[in-house]
Design a protein around this motif. Sequence first.
Motif, PDB file in Angstrom:
ATOM      1  N   GLU A 105      35.609  64.720 -35.969  1.00  0.00           N
ATOM      2  CA  GLU A 105      36.731  64.380 -36.851  1.00  0.00           C
ATOM      3  C   GLU A 105      37.608  63.309 -36.209  1.00  0.00           C
ATOM      4  O   GLU A 105      38.073  62.388 -36.879  1.00  0.00           O
ATOM      5  CB  GLU A 105      37.574  65.609 -37.180  1.00  0.00           C
ATOM      6  CG  GLU A 105      36.838  66.766 -37.859  1.00  0.00           C
ATOM      7  CD  GLU A 105      36.164  66.428 -39.187  1.00  0.00           C
ATOM      8  OE1 GLU A 105      36.126  65.242 -39.569  1.00  0.00           O
ATOM      9  OE2 GLU A 105      35.649  67.350 -39.834  1.00  0.00           O
ATOM     10  N   ASP A 113      35.283  70.644 -45.727  1.00  0.00           N
ATOM     11  CA  ASP A 113      34.323  69.599 -45.361  1.00  0.00           C
ATOM     12  C   ASP A 113      33.397  69.269 -46.528  1.00  0.00           C
ATOM     13  O   ASP A 113      32.953  68.132 -46.676  1.00  0.00           O
ATOM     14  CB  ASP A 113      33.530  69.981 -44.106  1.00  0.00           C
ATOM     15  CG  ASP A 113      34.394  69.874 -42.859  1.00  0.00           C
ATOM     16  OD1 ASP A 113      35.249  70.756 -42.667  1.00  0.00           O
ATOM     17  OD2 ASP A 113      34.243  68.906 -42.099  1.00  0.00           O
ATOM     18  N   GLU A 146      29.303  65.041 -41.159  1.00  0.00           N
ATOM     19  CA  GLU A 146      29.931  65.972 -42.104  1.00  0.00           C
ATOM     20  C   GLU A 146      28.918  67.001 -42.601  1.00  0.00           C
ATOM     21  O   GLU A 146      29.252  68.157 -42.841  1.00  0.00           O
ATOM     22  CB  GLU A 146      30.543  65.227 -43.295  1.00  0.00           C
ATOM     23  CG  GLU A 146      31.794  64.424 -42.983  1.00  0.00           C
ATOM     24  CD  GLU A 146      32.942  65.252 -42.414  1.00  0.00           C
ATOM     25  OE1 GLU A 146      32.957  66.488 -42.576  1.00  0.00           O
ATOM     26  OE2 GLU A 146      33.819  64.657 -41.782  1.00  0.00           O
ATOM     27  N   HIS A 202      28.880  69.732 -40.178  1.00  0.00           N
ATOM     28  CA  HIS A 202      30.081  70.595 -40.273  1.00  0.00           C
ATOM     29  C   HIS A 202      29.914  71.606 -41.403  1.00  0.00           C
ATOM     30  O   HIS A 202      30.205  72.782 -41.260  1.00  0.00           O
ATOM     31  CB  HIS A 202      31.344  69.772 -40.568  1.00  0.00           C
ATOM     32  CG  HIS A 202      31.593  68.690 -39.572  1.00  0.00           C
ATOM     33  ND1 HIS A 202      32.606  67.772 -39.723  1.00  0.00           N
ATOM     34  CD2 HIS A 202      30.964  68.368 -38.407  1.00  0.00           C
ATOM     35  CE1 HIS A 202      32.582  66.934 -38.700  1.00  0.00           C
ATOM     36  NE2 HIS A 202      31.605  67.270 -37.899  1.00  0.00           N
TER      37      HIS A 202
HETATM   38 FE   LIG Z   1      34.240  67.315 -41.077  1.00  0.00          FE
END
Ligand SMILES: [Fe+2]
Lengths: 313, 75
Positions: free
Chosen positions: A74, A128, A158, A161
């Motif tokens: 991030e 996310d 992402e 995540h």
């Molecule tokens: Fe993220």
Amino acid sequence: MSQFTDEELKQKVQAGYMVEGPEDMTEGYRKALRVQLTVQADTELMSAPSYWMAARHAPSTNTQVSAHAIIQDELAHANIAYRLLEDIGESKEHLVYGRQPHEFKHPYGFDQPLDNWAELVVATGFFDRAGITLLTDVHENTSYAPLKRALVKISMEETFHLRHGEVWMRRLAKAGGEARELVQRAVDWMFPMTIEWFGLPDDMKRHSGQLDYKLKGLTNDQLRQVWMSSTVPLCEELGLNAPAHWDDEKGEYVLDYPFPCQYDAVDKHWAFDEGEISWDAVFERWKGRGPMNEIYVESVQRSRMDVERWLAA
Amino acid sequence: MKEFVYDVFTRKERGDRLQHVGYVDAFDDETAKVYAWTTYDEEKWFEMCVVKRTNVLPVNRTDGLFVEAQKAAHV
Ligand SMILES: [Fe+2]
Ligand SMILES: [Fe+2]
């Protein structure tokens, strides 16, 4: 100054022209891009302290590592977005270290405390997923080439995540008992939080130019649908209650609660029973920022001035 | 804190093209290498290099996109 008029540029980008730098932009384009990149950068940046403070709830050293890997990503994403802002004439120094907490443009969801491991994993599963929904649309549609290129790395990470969040949601939900209850409670406040994140419904949306300049492809309502089309089935599969369902007649997902509605940030409770409120009331709440806003921003800014002073001495 | 823009180039496999993948802000070459290695860790790179943006020399034009970006390279 731009080689095009605003109308020419709008037509060119709709026909596939890619903007490479300030010399290709009109003032209107630059402003719309600046707003979009600021929201993106601030969201990435503020997700870091939010996840970082929650990572202490990680149940093992391995999960600590994966939580911190997400946080590291991030911060890198934030760096990339602020770098893109520098390239169109903004100051990263000012944006990161020179603003007051309430001046950041991240969504209200990243002003909230994440109080246990279940909340952190639902945050990565829901927030996310919202990030991916928004950024995938930008990646596929943006007319700004440097952003399109930067999104290759960001999308890849992402996805990790999101997977981390979903795997852990599944694990906790399947365990039943207290684990499942905590996931459900997290879903109860984070589902409407994410729905609200996508902003004004299309029939109320003021014209922002983001679609005309091809900085994005889908409208707020369309993006909300995309998010629900993954999130609602996931919740159903895990036996979690999400306040939305598929409506056959309408051919879209429909919310089961008044939208928008009021939120009590202390109790983490949406006042469904108090009915629909105006979007002005929502903007008012967003403007007041959430309980962790100052703490998160301070954690990012705190040492900058000190170290600068030491180095100057 | 005075920092400079460094562009980051990587090669995924031996034989691949060295490609621009991003940038970091750093105050010297050594920190730029560390920042690049920890920031762009989305792949197991075969090779990674950083170049201070102001060290890139334009060849065929003085109004190129990279020259414009160079003007903003002093943070
Ligand atoms: Fe993220
Ligand atoms: Fe991110």
